[in-house]
Motif scaffolding. Structure first.
Motif, PDB file in Angstrom:
ATOM      1  N   GLY A 197       0.807  -1.213   0.000  1.00  0.00           N
ATOM      2  CA  GLY A 197       0.000   0.000   0.000  1.00  0.00           C
ATOM      3  C   GLY A 197       0.839   1.262   0.000  1.00  0.00           C
ATOM      4  O   GLY A 197       0.529   2.227  -0.715  1.00  0.00           O
ATOM      5  N   PHE A 198       1.918   1.261   0.789  1.00  0.00           N
ATOM      6  CA  PHE A 198       2.795   2.436   0.849  1.00  0.00           C
ATOM      7  C   PHE A 198       3.503   2.660  -0.482  1.00  0.00           C
ATOM      8  O   PHE A 198       3.601   3.795  -0.964  1.00  0.00           O
ATOM      9  N   ILE A 199       3.995   1.584  -1.081  1.00  0.00           N
ATOM     10  CA  ILE A 199       4.685   1.710  -2.368  1.00  0.00           C
ATOM     11  C   ILE A 199       3.725   2.230  -3.441  1.00  0.00           C
ATOM     12  O   ILE A 199       4.081   3.110  -4.237  1.00  0.00           O
ATOM     13  N   ILE A 200       2.504   1.706  -3.461  1.00  0.00           N
ATOM     14  CA  ILE A 200       1.511   2.182  -4.432  1.00  0.00           C
ATOM     15  C   ILE A 200       1.217   3.661  -4.209  1.00  0.00           C
ATOM     16  O   ILE A 200       1.123   4.447  -5.164  1.00  0.00           O
ATOM     17  N   ALA A 229      -4.731   6.829   3.172  1.00  0.00           N
ATOM     18  CA  ALA A 229      -4.172   7.662   4.240  1.00  0.00           C
ATOM     19  C   ALA A 229      -2.855   8.311   3.815  1.00  0.00           C
ATOM     20  O   ALA A 229      -2.620   9.496   4.085  1.00  0.00           O
ATOM     21  N   ALA A 230      -2.001   7.541   3.139  1.00  0.00           N
ATOM     22  CA  ALA A 230      -0.709   8.087   2.706  1.00  0.00           C
ATOM     23  C   ALA A 230      -0.895   9.183   1.667  1.00  0.00           C
ATOM     24  O   ALA A 230      -0.254  10.246   1.749  1.00  0.00           O
ATOM     25  N   LEU A 231      -1.763   8.957   0.691  1.00  0.00           N
ATOM     26  CA  LEU A 231      -2.001   9.983  -0.335  1.00  0.00           C
ATOM     27  C   LEU A 231      -2.562  11.264   0.272  1.00  0.00           C
ATOM     28  O   LEU A 231      -2.169  12.374  -0.109  1.00  0.00           O
ATOM     29  N   MET A 265       3.921  10.383  -6.874  1.00  0.00           N
ATOM     30  CA  MET A 265       4.998  10.890  -7.727  1.00  0.00           C
ATOM     31  C   MET A 265       4.553  11.026  -9.185  1.00  0.00           C
ATOM     32  O   MET A 265       5.148  11.796  -9.943  1.00  0.00           O
ATOM     33  N   MET A 266       3.503  10.279  -9.567  1.00  0.00           N
ATOM     34  CA  MET A 266       3.023  10.320 -10.953  1.00  0.00           C
ATOM     35  C   MET A 266       1.534  10.640 -10.954  1.00  0.00           C
ATOM     36  O   MET A 266       0.696   9.729 -11.020  1.00  0.00           O
ATOM     37  N   PRO A 267       1.183  11.907 -10.859  1.00  0.00           N
ATOM     38  CA  PRO A 267      -0.240  12.286 -10.769  1.00  0.00           C
ATOM     39  C   PRO A 267      -1.078  11.803 -11.938  1.00  0.00           C
ATOM     40  O   PRO A 267      -2.261  11.474 -11.759  1.00  0.00           O
ATOM     41  N   PHE A 268      -0.504  11.740 -13.132  1.00  0.00           N
ATOM     42  CA  PHE A 268      -1.277  11.289 -14.286  1.00  0.00           C
ATOM     43  C   PHE A 268      -1.660   9.822 -14.146  1.00  0.00           C
ATOM     44  O   PHE A 268      -2.732   9.397 -14.592  1.00  0.00           O
ATOM     45  N   VAL A 269      -0.791   9.019 -13.518  1.00  0.00           N
ATOM     46  CA  VAL A 269      -1.107   7.610 -13.262  1.00  0.00           C
ATOM     47  C   VAL A 269      -2.163   7.499 -12.162  1.00  0.00           C
ATOM     48  O   VAL A 269      -3.042   6.635 -12.211  1.00  0.00           O
ATOM     49  N   GLN A 270      -2.082   8.385 -11.177  1.00  0.00           N
ATOM     50  CA  GLN A 270      -3.041   8.366 -10.078  1.00  0.00           C
ATOM     51  C   GLN A 270      -4.472   8.555 -10.584  1.00  0.00           C
ATOM     52  O   GLN A 270      -5.398   7.895 -10.122  1.00  0.00           O
ATOM     53  N   LEU A 308      -5.121  -7.765   0.552  1.00  0.00           N
ATOM     54  CA  LEU A 308      -6.212  -7.036  -0.093  1.00  0.00           C
ATOM     55  C   LEU A 308      -7.044  -6.263   0.927  1.00  0.00           C
ATOM     56  O   LEU A 308      -7.563  -5.178   0.632  1.00  0.00           O
ATOM     57  N   VAL A 309      -7.172  -6.815   2.117  1.00  0.00           N
ATOM     58  CA  VAL A 309      -7.932  -6.139   3.166  1.00  0.00           C
ATOM     59  C   VAL A 309      -7.154  -4.952   3.734  1.00  0.00           C
ATOM     60  O   VAL A 309      -7.747  -3.926   4.080  1.00  0.00           O
ATOM     61  N   CYS A 310      -5.832  -5.087   3.798  1.00  0.00           N
ATOM     62  CA  CYS A 310      -5.012  -4.105   4.521  1.00  0.00           C
ATOM     63  C   CYS A 310      -4.462  -2.971   3.663  1.00  0.00           C
ATOM     64  O   CYS A 310      -4.216  -1.874   4.192  1.00  0.00           O
ATOM     65  N   PHE A 311      -4.246  -3.190   2.372  1.00  0.00           N
ATOM     66  CA  PHE A 311      -3.456  -2.215   1.623  1.00  0.00           C
ATOM     67  C   PHE A 311      -4.211  -0.921   1.336  1.00  0.00           C
ATOM     68  O   PHE A 311      -3.625   0.159   1.302  1.00  0.00           O
ATOM     69  N   PHE A 312      -5.547  -0.999   1.134  1.00  0.00           N
ATOM     70  CA  PHE A 312      -6.288   0.180   0.698  1.00  0.00           C
ATOM     71  C   PHE A 312      -6.289   1.309   1.727  1.00  0.00           C
ATOM     72  O   PHE A 312      -6.104   2.474   1.345  1.00  0.00           O
TER      73      PHE A 312
END
Length: 250
Positions: free
Chosen positions: A74-77, A136-138, A83-88, A127-131
């Motif tokens: 989740g943190f890496i994603i 929160a990070a974003l 870093m890549m707003p267009f991908v976001q 899958l339960v934990c990453f979202f």
């Protein structure tokens, strides 16, 4: 005394619920297989704890491993999307849609694809934990003070320096909020994954108890899941206070 003032209301409410539950069962003479009284549940917990402890430790290990993997993913994603707003803009809606897929429905497919080993269990917990970590990070990265970002850019800071020196430290409170949410989900995810097929664990204990109509043992498993979630949540709160206090003292 401070702890009593802060937690006294919650403890009183919990005792009130348990006493009301006990009284309801006794007055209405509800059979134990339908709804056991709290005292009966706690008595059964004491009886089964020697054999049940191995199931508890198995679930704890699985939950912590899945939480670690899910949090890292989740943190890496979140970092990549930041870093890549267009991908976001393209990927973020898909991440939201992924949370609408029922885990119970997805679980049999994971068994078909990956077998009965550790892999499908870790995928379910991940899958339960990453979202919550991603969201929160974003939010934490986005809410960094704009004047501080402008000052560092004027000082010649690169995008990576801006992230590591400013955005990441300022996102820690939000990041820990997501991590605490994921931690409470991790135990639930571990139990669900054990329903798919495992030799031991709280999920296995719960399934066997349910099939033999030992409702008191089912409640023992439920209370254990709740207690483990609270303990992991409390542990992360302690780590949060240490980390954020250390950052503030620098």
């Amino acid at each position: 005394m401070k702890w009593v003032r802060e937690k006294g209301g919650a403890i009183f409410l919990l005792l009130f619920i348990l006493c009301s539950w006990e009284l309801l069962v006794k007055v209405n003479e509800v059979p134990g297989w339908l709804l056991p009284a709290p005292i009966a549940v706690f008595s059964e917990a004491i009886k089964v704890i020697p054999s049940f402890s191995t199931d508890i430790f198995s679930t704890i290990q699985l939950a912590l491993l899945g939480l670690t993997i899910g949090s890292l993913v989740g943190f890496i994603i979140a970092v990549l999307l930041h870093m890549m707003p267009f991908v976001q803009k393209m990927v973020y809606p898909l991440l939201i849609l992924s949370q609408n897929i029922p885990i119970i429905v997805l679980a049999p497919l994971l068994i078909i694809w990956f077998g009965f080993g550790l892999m499908p269990k870790l995928i379910i917990i991940g899958l339960v934990c990453f979202f919550p970590i991603v969201v929160a990070a974003l939010d934490g990265f986005k809410n960094t003070a704009s004047e501080l970002k402008y000052y560092m850019e004027m000082a010649g800071a690169s995008k990576s320096q801006l992230f590591w020196k400013l955005e990441l430290p300022h996102s820690l409170p939000s990041l820990f909020s997501g991590l605490k949410i994921s931690a409470t989900y991790s135990v639930m995810g571990a139990v669900i994954s054990e329903w798919l097929g495992a030799k031991q664990g709280i999920g296995v204990f719960m399934t066997l108890s349910q099939s033999s109509f030992r409702t008191d043992r089912v409640f023992v498993a439920i209370f254990t899941i709740m207690l483990l979630s609270i303990l992991i949540f409390g542990l992360l709160r302690m780590v949060e206070r240490i980390v954020i206090k250390g950052k503030m003292e620098r």
